[in-house]
Scaffold this motif. Structure first.
Motif, mmCIF file in Angstrom:
data_model
loop_
_atom_site.group_PDB
_atom_site.id
_atom_site.type_symbol
_atom_site.label_atom_id
_atom_site.label_comp_id
_atom_site.label_asym_id
_atom_site.label_seq_id
_atom_site.Cartn_x
_atom_site.Cartn_y
_atom_site.Cartn_z
ATOM 1 N N ASN A 1 -1.710 20.586 6.714
ATOM 2 C CA ASN A 1 -2.988 19.886 6.617
ATOM 3 C C ASN A 1 -3.867 20.506 5.534
ATOM 4 O O ASN A 1 -4.484 19.786 4.734
ATOM 5 N N GLU A 2 -3.940 21.831 5.496
ATOM 6 C CA GLU A 2 -4.723 22.504 4.459
ATOM 7 C C GLU A 2 -4.141 22.245 3.070
ATOM 8 O O GLU A 2 -4.869 22.037 2.107
ATOM 9 N N ARG B 1 -2.490 19.610 2.133
ATOM 10 C CA ARG B 1 -2.800 18.222 1.794
ATOM 11 C C ARG B 1 -4.228 18.107 1.280
ATOM 12 O O ARG B 1 -4.492 17.407 0.298
ATOM 13 N N LYS B 2 -5.181 18.824 1.894
ATOM 14 C CA LYS B 2 -6.577 18.794 1.453
ATOM 15 C C LYS B 2 -6.714 19.347 0.038
ATOM 16 O O LYS B 2 -7.427 18.784 -0.793
ATOM 17 N N GLN C 1 -5.200 16.910 -2.468
ATOM 18 C CA GLN C 1 -6.083 15.753 -2.634
ATOM 19 C C GLN C 1 -7.281 16.126 -3.511
ATOM 20 O O GLN C 1 -7.697 15.341 -4.373
ATOM 21 N N PHE C 2 -7.845 17.312 -3.322
ATOM 22 C CA PHE C 2 -8.974 17.763 -4.128
ATOM 23 C C PHE C 2 -8.591 17.836 -5.602
ATOM 24 O O PHE C 2 -9.311 17.325 -6.468
#
Length: 64
Positions: free
Chosen positions: A40-41, A43-44, A47-48
């Motif tokens: 999850n981290e 992916r963040k 995305q950033f």
């Protein structure tokens, strides 16, 4: 008068195989949760940087 027999629970030691199985299950569960958190981290962050590369966001504050 004969002494009455009372059924007492016999205490047995810990089962080594059972303890190992419980440890493996708990370890896999904790590892799975940690891995999901890591994905999850990741992916963040991905995305950033994708938004930053497209120019949709900026890390520099705009001057007024």
């Amino acid at each position: 008068m004969a002494g009455s027999r009372v059924a007492h629970a016999t205490l047995k030691g810990p089962s080594v195989v059972k303890e190992i199985c419980i440890g493996i299950v708990l370890g896999l569960a904790a590892g799975g949760l940690w891995k999901m958190h890591h994905w999850n981290e990741q992916r963040k962050v991905r995305q950033f940087y994708d938004l930053l590369e497209k120019g949709e966001i900026s890390v520099i504050a705009e001057e007024e």
